[in-house]
Write a protein that holds these residues in place. Structure first.
Motif, short mmCIF file in Angstrom:
data_model
loop_
_atom_site.label_atom_id
_atom_site.label_comp_id
_atom_site.label_asym_id
_atom_site.label_seq_id
_atom_site.Cartn_x
_atom_site.Cartn_y
_atom_site.Cartn_z
N UNK A 10 23.52 76.47 68.95
CA UNK A 10 24.46 76.82 70.08
C UNK A 10 24.04 76.08 71.32
N UNK A 11 24.90 75.61 72.16
CA UNK A 11 24.65 74.56 73.37
C UNK A 11 25.66 74.96 74.21
N UNK A 12 25.38 74.70 75.63
CA UNK A 12 26.11 75.00 76.82
C UNK A 12 27.07 73.65 76.94
N UNK A 13 28.05 73.98 77.66
CA UNK A 13 28.86 72.58 77.92
C UNK A 13 28.40 71.62 78.64
N UNK A 14 28.40 70.49 77.99
CA UNK A 14 27.79 69.31 78.55
C UNK A 14 26.61 69.10 77.81
N UNK A 15 26.23 69.61 77.11
CA UNK A 15 24.83 69.50 76.39
C UNK A 15 24.91 68.73 75.26
N UNK A 16 23.57 68.56 74.30
CA UNK A 16 23.63 67.70 73.39
C UNK A 16 23.20 68.34 71.92
N UNK A 59 35.46 56.45 64.71
CA UNK A 59 35.43 57.79 65.01
C UNK A 59 37.06 58.04 65.35
N UNK A 60 36.93 59.62 65.32
CA UNK A 60 38.47 60.04 65.97
C UNK A 60 38.55 59.99 67.38
N UNK A 61 39.73 59.91 67.77
CA UNK A 61 39.70 59.83 69.41
C UNK A 61 39.08 60.86 70.20
N UNK A 62 38.99 62.23 69.46
CA UNK A 62 38.54 63.51 70.14
C UNK A 62 37.16 63.25 70.46
N UNK A 63 36.40 62.42 69.61
CA UNK A 63 34.75 62.33 69.73
C UNK A 63 34.42 61.05 70.24
N UNK A 64 35.36 60.04 70.46
CA UNK A 64 34.84 58.63 70.81
C UNK A 64 34.26 58.76 71.96
N UNK A 65 33.07 58.05 72.22
CA UNK A 65 32.32 57.75 73.41
C UNK A 65 31.31 58.74 73.63
N UNK A 66 31.42 60.07 72.89
CA UNK A 66 30.62 60.99 73.00
C UNK A 66 29.60 61.28 71.82
N UNK A 81 24.84 62.12 66.60
CA UNK A 81 24.35 62.80 67.59
C UNK A 81 25.56 62.89 68.58
N UNK A 82 25.48 64.15 68.99
CA UNK A 82 26.73 64.69 70.13
C UNK A 82 26.32 65.00 71.21
N UNK A 83 26.96 64.28 72.30
CA UNK A 83 26.73 64.49 73.59
C UNK A 83 27.92 64.80 74.48
N UNK A 84 27.63 65.47 75.39
CA UNK A 84 28.83 65.73 76.52
C UNK A 84 29.58 66.81 75.80
#
Length: 129
Positions: A10-16, A59-66, A81-84
């Motif tokens: 679990x993580x908060x919005x904007x977390x990694x 990457x899918x468009x929904x995760x590209x860049x993050x 690695x999942x950011x933002x």
């Protein structure tokens, strides 16, 4: 073939958060490893893939860049690695693998999980405010 995923939580919005997946039973040279996810009430979709030879990433468009996918060939392991992170990223994440890069490209562009050869048990990722 066994794909053992770890990480998540679990993580908060904007977390990694980071996920890892170790494959055993065969190597995927010439193919790919990657990640799909299934949100509550939705179909499973592919979100990121990496070719075993050359390390090309998709990457899918929904995760590209993050999200960033990487691999360690010596360990037969793939990482995500999942950011933002956003609430829409809340899902069960599945490690996946297969021999056809063309198949996973179709899955990414059509936002499906069609044609994936192997996948492991999922790991939960929850993003909340």
């Amino acid at each position: 073939v066994q794909l053992q995923a770890s990480g998540g939580g679990s993580v908060q919005i904007g977390g990694s958060l980071g996920l890892s997946c170790a494959g055993s039973g065969r190597t995927f040279s010439g193919g790919y490893m990657g990640w799909g996810r299934q949100a509550p009430g939705k179909e499973r979709v592919f979100v990121a893939a990496i070719t075993w030879s050359g390390g090309r990433t998709y990457y899918s468009d929904s995760v590209k860049g993050r999200f960033t996918i990487s691999r360690d060939n010596a360990k037969n392991t793939v990482y995500l690695q999942m950011n933002s992170l956003k609430p829409d990223d809340t899902a069960v994440y599945y490690c996946a693998a297969g021999g056809s890069v063309a198949t996973v490209l179709r899955a990414l562009t059509t936002e499906t999980f069609d044609g994936v050869d192997y996948w492991g048990k999922g790991t939960q990722v929850t993003v909340s405010s």
